[in-house]
Design an enzyme around this catalytic site. Structure first.
Site, PDB file in Angstrom:
ATOM      1  N   HIS A 103      -4.377   7.169   0.406  1.00 47.11           N
ATOM      2  CA  HIS A 103      -4.721   5.759  -0.185  1.00 47.11           C
ATOM      3  C   HIS A 103      -6.220   5.232  -0.038  1.00 47.11           C
ATOM      4  CE1 HIS A 103      -4.277   1.547  -0.642  1.00 47.11           C
ATOM      5  NE2 HIS A 103      -4.418   1.066   0.559  1.00 47.11           N
ATOM      6  N   CYS A 121       0.616  -1.156  -0.075  1.00 51.36           N
ATOM      7  CA  CYS A 121      -0.006  -0.049  -0.091  1.00 51.36           C
ATOM      8  C   CYS A 121       0.849   1.401  -0.094  1.00 51.36           C
ATOM      9  CB  CYS A 121      -0.899  -0.043   1.093  1.00 51.36           C
ATOM     10  SG  CYS A 121      -1.785  -1.663   1.526  1.00 51.36           S
ATOM     11  N   ASN A 144      -9.885  -0.611  -4.311  1.00 52.63           N
ATOM     12  CA  ASN A 144      -8.521  -0.303  -3.628  1.00 52.63           C
ATOM     13  C   ASN A 144      -7.272  -1.216  -4.600  1.00 52.63           C
ATOM     14  OD1 ASN A 144      -6.304  -0.588  -2.148  1.00 52.63           O
ATOM     15  ND2 ASN A 144      -7.264  -1.259  -0.407  1.00 52.63           N
TER      16      ASN A 144
END
Lengths: 80, 355
Positions: free
Chosen positions: B263, B114, B293
């Site tokens: 994010h 991430c 995502n």
């Protein structure tokens, strides 16, 4: 905070009648209680009642009474 | 020497995974519940034989073409991903060959999920500032759906695949990469993990057996496992603290920022972080509803899309924050020059045939 107010917070997340919540009520008995609603409980309990539901407690959460017990451990008084 | 982002592009697979398909797989209530929380209605997922590096290739080709960059002038290529083509060689080497880069070009991978963008941008910035490179091609790519069990009703609805390409160049100006604030909590490494994916637990007949956990999530030890409650808690409580610490170290406040990009893990998480920091609506930007995502490519794809939508203004300052697997986090501020080139207008889906 009153017990009725706390029940309302939990009931709103689970989209159920607050009357359905008793201390021994198994949260898994509601089909809306799942891994996603636990995350919503984390936010709603903190923002509306100041109750911190950490990931450890969240993983073990089984009954409504455990939420009241969590409040007691965090010195958050619940009145009738 | 400063470094600055002079162009960005991204690529998502052609194949769409809609909520209607997920309702058939997981049931209406489960999908409704996750959609309400995550705000994702569609994801782009790789097809058979398609990899993260294929997406990165197309993003890179179109970026270099749009910016009229001679591939021979690129002296550094970094591929940041946890779903590379091989354990060895580095996927950056494979892409170096496919893109026809020079033998004078350094190529290496960074294994981060991430947070891959702030970390890899920091590495590229450091190499440029240290005089080791002048023109870098930074590729952040992930095909996370290839490591998520198709019956995992918790993860499948959240994630999509994608890649970004970022051109980072040396500049004599005072704009570019400004502040970098990186951190880690390695005690939480097990909260997002593929247990059987390396030397610690070699793959075997046992590791490919399906298991169902107490939440009804199906997976094997060769697939991604996420402790959703732990990751959610980390994100909504730790990350506002991290951004506050970063701003203090940069001697900036929210008032000094024009755009705050987070994010895009899920909409509720992002909204909570914005709220905790007091980021006004005009400084927020969301881009996950139609792609999900993406893990590492999330923040650069969102930045590239903000550029495409005219949200990057000349002379403005953008803060980026990524967080997740590791557990790890990274905050970067970017100061944009007084003249910004137009965004890359090329398609965001792969071309006809992978080269």
């Amino acid at each position: 905070m009153t017990r009725a107010e706390l029940k309302r917070i939990v009931a709103d997340v689970l989209e159920i009648d607050p009357e359905a919540l008793e201390a021994e009520t198994a949260l898994k008995s509601f089909e809306t209680f799942d891994s996603v609603s636990v995350l919503s409980l984390m936010i709603e309990l903190d923002e509306k009642a100041g109750i911190k539901l950490g990931p450890g407690d969240a993983a073990k959460l089984a009954t409504y009474g455990e939420i009241e017990a969590l409040a007691a451990r965090q010195q958050i008084a619940l009145t009738d | 020497m400063h470094s600055a982002i002079t162009g960005m592009h991204y690529c998502v697979p052609t194949r769409r995974l809609t909520n209607d398909e997920l309702v058939e797989r997981f049931g209406e209530r489960q999908v409704k519940s996750i959609v309400k929380m995550a705000g994702v209605t569609e994801r782009r997922v790789v097809g058979p034989g398609e990899t993260a590096s294929d997406l990165a290739y197309w993003a890179a080709v179109r970026l270099l073409e749009d910016r009229h960059v001679d591939p021979a002038s690129v002296d550094l290529i970094v591929f940041a991903s946890q779903t590379g083509d091989y354990q060895l060689p580095a996927t950056a080497c494979v892409l170096h060959g496919r893109l026809g880069l020079s033998e004078r070009c350094a190529a290496f991978d960074l294994n981060l999920g991430c947070t891959s963008f702030p970390y890899s941008l920091a590495v590229v910035h450091g190499m440029i500032a240290g005089g080791m490179a002048k023109r870098a091609l930074l590729l952040n790519a992930e095909a996370l759906t290839s490591v998520i069990h198709p019956k995992d009703r918790g993860l499948v609805p959240l994630h999509g695949d994608g890649a970004s390409a970022t051109l980072v160049e040396a500049t004599a100006g005072d704009h570019g990469v400004e502040g970098v604030f990186l951190g880690t909590d390695g005690t939480g490494y097990h909260h997002l993990i593929i247990p059987a994916s390396g030397a610690r637990m070699p793959r075997s007949a046992e590791t490919c057996v399906e298991e169902t956990n107490e939440s009804g999530i199906v997976r094997t030890k060769e697939h991604l496992h996420m402790n959703g409650a732990a990751i959610f808690h980390f994100s909504v409580y730790k990350i506002p603290e991290v951004i506050t610490q970063a701003l203090e170290s940069f001697k900036l406040t929210i008032d000094d920022l024009d755009l705050v990009i987070l994010h895009q893990a899920n909409r509720t998480m992002v909204t909570q972080i914005y709220r905790a920091l007091g980021v006004p609506a005009e400084k927020q930007f969301m881009f996950m509803e139609m792609i999900g995502n993406l893990s590492g490519p999330s923040t650069p794809v969102v930045l590239a899309e903000a550029w495409r939508q005219g949200r990057i203004r000349p002379g403005s300052r953008t803060l980026l924050c990524a967080f997740g697997v590791g557990l790890s986090w990274g905050v970067v501020t970017l100061k944009w020059p007084d003249t910004i080139p137009p965004a890359v207008a090329a398609p965001v889906e792969p071309g006809e045939a992978a080269a």
